[in-house]
Scaffold this motif. Structure first.
Motif, PDB file in Angstrom:
ATOM      1  N   ASP A 189       0.573  -1.441  -0.533  1.00  0.00           N
ATOM      2  CA  ASP A 189      -0.187   0.116   0.058  1.00  0.00           C
ATOM      3  C   ASP A 189       0.966   1.598   0.317  1.00  0.00           C
ATOM      4  O   ASP A 189       0.818   2.580  -0.372  1.00  0.00           O
ATOM      5  N   GLN A 190       2.147   1.443   1.143  1.00  0.00           N
ATOM      6  CA  GLN A 190       2.349   2.820   1.016  1.00  0.00           C
ATOM      7  C   GLN A 190       3.846   3.005  -0.480  1.00  0.00           C
ATOM      8  O   GLN A 190       3.797   4.059  -0.838  1.00  0.00           O
ATOM      9  N   VAL A 191       4.246   1.114  -1.003  1.00  0.00           N
ATOM     10  CA  VAL A 191       4.731   1.471  -1.945  1.00  0.00           C
ATOM     11  C   VAL A 191       4.390   2.612  -3.325  1.00  0.00           C
ATOM     12  O   VAL A 191       4.298   3.325  -4.154  1.00  0.00           O
ATOM     13  N   ALA A 192       2.514   1.599  -3.736  1.00  0.00           N
ATOM     14  CA  ALA A 192       1.031   2.052  -4.398  1.00  0.00           C
ATOM     15  C   ALA A 192       0.914   3.832  -4.150  1.00  0.00           C
ATOM     16  O   ALA A 192       0.643   4.403  -5.430  1.00  0.00           O
ATOM     17  N   LEU A 193       0.871   3.926  -3.139  1.00  0.00           N
ATOM     18  CA  LEU A 193       0.376   5.243  -2.819  1.00  0.00           C
ATOM     19  C   LEU A 193       2.177   6.164  -2.833  1.00  0.00           C
ATOM     20  O   LEU A 193       2.057   7.598  -3.835  1.00  0.00           O
ATOM     21  N   GLN A 194       3.140   6.215  -2.584  1.00  0.00           N
ATOM     22  CA  GLN A 194       4.117   6.495  -2.757  1.00  0.00           C
ATOM     23  C   GLN A 194       4.166   7.318  -4.517  1.00  0.00           C
ATOM     24  O   GLN A 194       4.711   8.116  -5.014  1.00  0.00           O
ATOM     25  N   LEU A 195       3.983   5.842  -4.936  1.00  0.00           N
ATOM     26  CA  LEU A 195       4.606   5.850  -6.719  1.00  0.00           C
ATOM     27  C   LEU A 195       3.377   7.536  -7.412  1.00  0.00           C
ATOM     28  O   LEU A 195       3.473   8.010  -8.455  1.00  0.00           O
ATOM     29  N   GLN A 196       1.920   7.024  -6.502  1.00  0.00           N
ATOM     30  CA  GLN A 196       1.317   7.986  -7.292  1.00  0.00           C
ATOM     31  C   GLN A 196       1.757   8.983  -7.155  1.00  0.00           C
ATOM     32  O   GLN A 196       1.336  10.486  -8.462  1.00  0.00           O
TER      33      GLN A 196
END
Length: 139
Positions: A23-30
């Protein structure tokens, strides 16, 4: 925390996801991708998910959100490299990924974005009856 690399190729940004999308990686990618679109003025984003074995509902929604953010920032998004198992999972979860187009691989994704790129050139003067019509390759 791992970060997903974002590469600039001409007028496109290539995101190659080769790690588990927590989840954190996905949000950072955004966030990172939105910043790179603005910084580079890119008009196309390719997201390569060939390294993902599993896509859960959160990652699916994040991809849709990334496409929406990109569109607001004047960049179209194409997801490439989707494995059959991932496609089946997305359908079973009822995720249609609105606003995201897909292509089988990076090359086809680049072709899809190239067909939609704005044509910049000399504008024909009004009344010019012999203006050429651009030829668009068939899909």
């Amino acid at each position: 925390m791992d970060r997903v690399p974002i590469l600039k190729i001409g007028d496109l940004l290539l995101v190659s996801i080769q790690i588990d999308m927590e989840d954190q990686v996905a949000l950072q990618l955004q966030e990172d991708l939105a910043e790179r679109i603005v910084a580079t003025g890119s008009h196309g984003v390719l997201i390569d998910i060939s390294g993902l074995d599993i896509v859960d509902s959160f990652v699916g929604r994040t991809l849709a959100t990334i496409a929406s953010i990109s569109r607001v920032l004047d960049a179209e998004t194409v997801v490439v490299g989707m494995r059959p198992a991932v496609a089946i999972t997305l359908v079973e979860l009822g995720l249609s990924l609105p606003g995201i187009r897909t292509a089988l691989n990076v090359e086809l994704g680049m072709q899809l974005l190239a067909r939609e790129a704005p044509v910049i050139g000399d504008l024909e003067e009004e009344g010019d009856d012999e203006a050429e019509t651009p030829v668009v390759p068939a899909s």
